[in-house]
Design a protein around this motif. Structure first.
Motif, PDB file in Angstrom:
ATOM      1  N   ILE A  17       0.859  -1.361   0.109  1.00  0.00           N
ATOM      2  CA  ILE A  17       0.368  -0.201  -0.078  1.00  0.00           C
ATOM      3  C   ILE A  17       0.855   1.441   0.041  1.00  0.00           C
ATOM      4  CG2 ILE A  17      -1.651   1.052   1.733  1.00  0.00           C
ATOM      5  CD1 ILE A  17      -2.771  -2.115   2.371  1.00  0.00           C
ATOM      6  N   LEU A  18       2.507   1.397   0.807  1.00  0.00           N
ATOM      7  CA  LEU A  18       2.869   2.375   0.619  1.00  0.00           C
ATOM      8  C   LEU A  18       3.222   2.785  -0.657  1.00  0.00           C
ATOM      9  CD1 LEU A  18       3.263   4.352   2.869  1.00  0.00           C
ATOM     10  CD2 LEU A  18       6.083   2.986   3.143  1.00  0.00           C
ATOM     11  N   ARG A  23       3.296   5.776  -5.755  1.00  0.00           N
ATOM     12  CA  ARG A  23       2.719   5.883  -6.979  1.00  0.00           C
ATOM     13  C   ARG A  23       1.245   6.638  -7.343  1.00  0.00           C
ATOM     14  NH1 ARG A  23       7.320   3.075  -9.411  1.00  0.00           N
ATOM     15  NH2 ARG A  23       8.270   1.743  -8.327  1.00  0.00           N
ATOM     16  N   LEU A  24       0.844   7.264  -6.232  1.00  0.00           N
ATOM     17  CA  LEU A  24      -0.516   7.418  -7.048  1.00  0.00           C
ATOM     18  C   LEU A  24       0.388   9.047  -5.649  1.00  0.00           C
ATOM     19  CD1 LEU A  24      -2.727   5.396  -5.522  1.00  0.00           C
ATOM     20  CD2 LEU A  24      -2.321   5.771  -7.698  1.00  0.00           C
ATOM     21  N   GLY A  33      -2.848   8.657   4.409  1.00  0.00           N
ATOM     22  CA  GLY A  33      -2.998   7.542   5.815  1.00  0.00           C
ATOM     23  C   GLY A  33      -3.402   5.941   4.912  1.00  0.00           C
ATOM     24  N   ILE A  34      -3.566   5.353   5.878  1.00  0.00           N
ATOM     25  CA  ILE A  34      -3.554   4.039   5.779  1.00  0.00           C
ATOM     26  C   ILE A  34      -3.889   3.230   6.449  1.00  0.00           C
ATOM     27  CG2 ILE A  34      -1.319   3.212   6.582  1.00  0.00           C
ATOM     28  CD1 ILE A  34      -0.557   1.235   4.782  1.00  0.00           C
ATOM     29  N   ILE A  51       4.049  11.489   1.682  1.00  0.00           N
ATOM     30  CA  ILE A  51       4.203   9.870   2.073  1.00  0.00           C
ATOM     31  C   ILE A  51       5.015   9.927   2.631  1.00  0.00           C
ATOM     32  CG2 ILE A  51       3.713   7.228   1.013  1.00  0.00           C
ATOM     33  CD1 ILE A  51       1.702   9.337   0.017  1.00  0.00           C
ATOM     34  N   SER A  52       6.337   9.995   2.782  1.00  0.00           N
ATOM     35  CA  SER A  52       7.541   9.815   3.469  1.00  0.00           C
ATOM     36  C   SER A  52       7.286   9.663   4.831  1.00  0.00           C
ATOM     37  CB  SER A  52       8.703  10.867   3.298  1.00  0.00           C
ATOM     38  OG  SER A  52       8.162  12.374   3.245  1.00  0.00           O
TER      39      SER A  52
END
Ligand code: M6R
Length: 607
Positions: A17-18, A23-24, A33-34, A51-52
């Protein structure tokens, strides 16, 4: 706007997912978030920023799972913050949802839920979705979702997981993109293909209103009434390499450099024996014979391509042509009908304003074809026929290769239409095609000037404002150059038709203003040269784009970017390249993230 991904399978869901979110990230990058399911528990981790940051958080927690959903956000309702980041859960923390789109009636639904005792933790429109699903849940997520969508208004792509049904991800789309990707003992949901390309190339493009029930071993697609839909997965034609930087510092620079090969690819796809072959596009000559006018609908950079297209279509086919902004067109009560051909242009095929314009045009009986870079996109599916641009995935938010690809298709389509309408001869068409074939090499020559352009950018870093001037077919190039500069470097920049200078903008000229003048060889060159002299007389600082061998300009101006001399009508394919590099360097030398400029997102799926 916003990227969503979901994974179910036998591998580690969190890292997949990460990676998918990275890529998105071009779709939005203000928070991420996840959400995962493990041992009957729902865990959600989210934060403000890129994302980082999320990755650092996840590394500290060391969570693992076999099923989960992720989201990267472009804020609409509620500021970028960790509490507004997705996934959102219902108040009992059983159901988690990631959402791309806008729920238009969320305020009334939220009030109702609050009366029923639900406490909300965010300012988003999205948080009502898990709470509504919870409200209607009676042991079957699919049924609950069908009830929810009956009362939702707006656009949405949703990914849903629940502790009560931990063996599946439920997904649905309505006017926001969503694909289902199929692997071996694993399946995915995603907003866009690059997110899943490392794992599979087999995808299902969901249609509006369809619900996907995604398990580890199987996927079921249901229609609005809950009936099974038979679907055949499609194979994505590009591979992961095309969605990587391949040694370039940024995607944008890589995509600028890809332009010559994209142009050659388009020509090899659509030109056979020097004749244009649109068989694969579904465009029928009988449709073209019947039309009396053309309306081009697009936004942003694609709109600038449309403005060039207007010159080309008028020149070759002699039909009346208008280029319209999607966001304006649909509210204008346009006078169009069944003799109008609408050409919608969009890289993503998901731009809400363009799609709204297309729907309005169809409602009024117009025929719609599109020029688009994403197969399976909403635009392609809503068009009668389409010209695929073969540019490969464009990841950088600033559009470059998609623009010259759109232009190339507009050249070919204008010639094709003119031939069908018998306005030009086969020989004339062949001649223009032969000029087009020379453009990739000419673009390569411009790219060889990268170091020179970087140096010009360095010298102009302190300028507080830029003006871009062009004439004729390069007036849209001036608009495009200015757009590239403002979106990447945040320097105020305006594009103008050089002839309009004397009607106002000339008042802006002084020694603090940089003026980029597009002065390539063309029938309007002398007029442009007079404009240049007017600017010099007012001490404006000029950067000129001129054709090689122009001694007159060389003598007069210090900063000249020389480009090969090509047929004037085809020059927009060339003149834009130095402007892309100039904007790139004015931003990257200031230390900005050129691939992800502030406040923007790649695909603008809200109106
Ligand atoms: O995907 P589309 O081509 O429909 O996108 C239209 C605009 O949003 C897009 O061109 C935007 O202006 C770019 N950021 C420009 O670089």
């Amino acid at each position: 706007m916003c990227g969503i991904i979901g994974y179910i399978g036998e591998r580690e869901a969190v890292s997949i997912i990460l990676e998918g979110l990275k890529r998105l990230e071009y779709r939005g990058y203000d928070s991420a978030g996840i959400g995962i399911l493990k041992e009957g528990k729902l865990s959600i981790l989210k934060c403000k920023g890129r994302i980082s940051y999320l990755q650092t958080l996840l590394e500290k927690k060391q969570i693992s799972a076999r099923i989960g959903i992720g989201h990267t956000r472009w804020a609409t309702h509620g500021e970028p913050s960790s509490r507004n980041a997705h996934p959102h859960s219902d108040f009992s923390r059983h159901i988690a949802v990631v959402h791309n789109g806008i729920i238009e009636n969320y305020q009334e639904l939220r009030k109702q839920l609050e009366k029923e005792g639900v406490r909300f933790t965010s300012e988003t429109d999205s948080e009502i979705v898990p709470n509504l699903i919870k409200k209607f849940y009676e042991g079957d997520l699919r049924k609950a979702l069908r009830k929810v969508i009956k009362i939702l208004r707006g656009s949405y792509a949703l990914g849903i997981i629940s502790v009560d049904e931990p063996d599946k991800i439920i997904a649905i789309r309505n006017d926001s993109p969503l694909i289902i990707a199929l692997g071996k003992k694993e399946n995915f949901i995603a907003s866009d293909i690059p997110a899943i390309l490392a794992y599979t190339r087999k995808v299902i493009y969901l249609n509006n209103g369809e619900i996907a029930v995604v398990g580890k071993d199987d996927v079921e697609i249901l229609d609005k009434r809950g009936r099974k839909v038979a679907v055949s997965p499609e194979k994505v034609s590009f591979n992961i390499e095309l969605a990587q930087k391949k040694g370039f510092k940024d995607f944008m620079l890589k995509e600028i450099y890809e332009q010559p090969s994209v142009l050659s690819r388009i020509l090899s796809q659509y030109v056979k024996d020097n004749r244009i072959d649109f068989k694969t596009s579904g465009i029928s000559p009988s449709l073209l014979k019947s039309i009396k006018e053309v309306v081009i609908i697009a936004c942003g950079t694609a709109f600038h391509a449309g403005l060039v297209g207007r010159y080309l279509l008028e020149t070759f086919s002699r039909l009346p042509v208008w280029a319209e902004l999607g966001s304006e067109f649909r509210y204008r009560h346009p006078v169009i009908g069944k003799k109008t051909l609408v050409i919608a242009i969009s890289q993503s095929g998901e731009t809400a304003d363009t799609l709204a314009g297309v729907r309005e045009a169809k409602r009024r009986g117009a025929r719609v074809i599109s020029i688009c870079n994403v197969l399976g996109s909403s635009l392609i599916r809503e068009s009668e026929a389409y010209l695929y641009t073969y540019a490969g995935p464009e990841i950088s938010v600033a559009s470059t290769k998609a623009y010259t690809a759109q232009l190339t298709l507009l050249y070919l389509f204008s010639l094709y239409l003119a031939r069908v309408k018998e306005k030009i001869s086969a020989e004339q068409s062949k001649k223009v095609i032969s000029y087009l074939k020379k453009i990739p090499q000419a673009q390569r020559k411009v790219l060889e000037r990268e170091a020179e352009i970087k140096e010009i950018a360095r010298k102009h870093l302190h300028f507080g404002a830029f003006l871009y001037l062009g004439r004729g077919v390069n007036f849209p190039t001036a608009l495009e150059g200015a757009l590239k500069l403002k979106e990447l470097s945040y320097i105020p920049a305006e594009g103008y038709a050089a002839g309009e200078m004397k009607h106002g903008p000339i008042a802006l000229i002084d020694e603090y203003r940089a003026v980029v003048c597009i002065a390539n060889d063309s029938p309007l060159y002398e007029k442009m040269f007079s404009n240049i002299q007017e600017i010099i007389a007012r001490r404006g600082k000029i950067i000129a784009i001129a054709s090689e061998g122009n001694e007159q300009i060389k003598r007069l101006i210090k900063e000249v970017i020389f480009i090969p001399s090509v047929e004037p009508l085809l020059s927009p394919l060339l003149t834009v390249v130095p402007l892309q590099l100039l904007a790139y360097y004015l931003a990257s030398l200031k230390g900005y993230d050129v691939d992800k400029p502030r406040n923007l997102a790649k695909s603008v799926t809200v109106e």
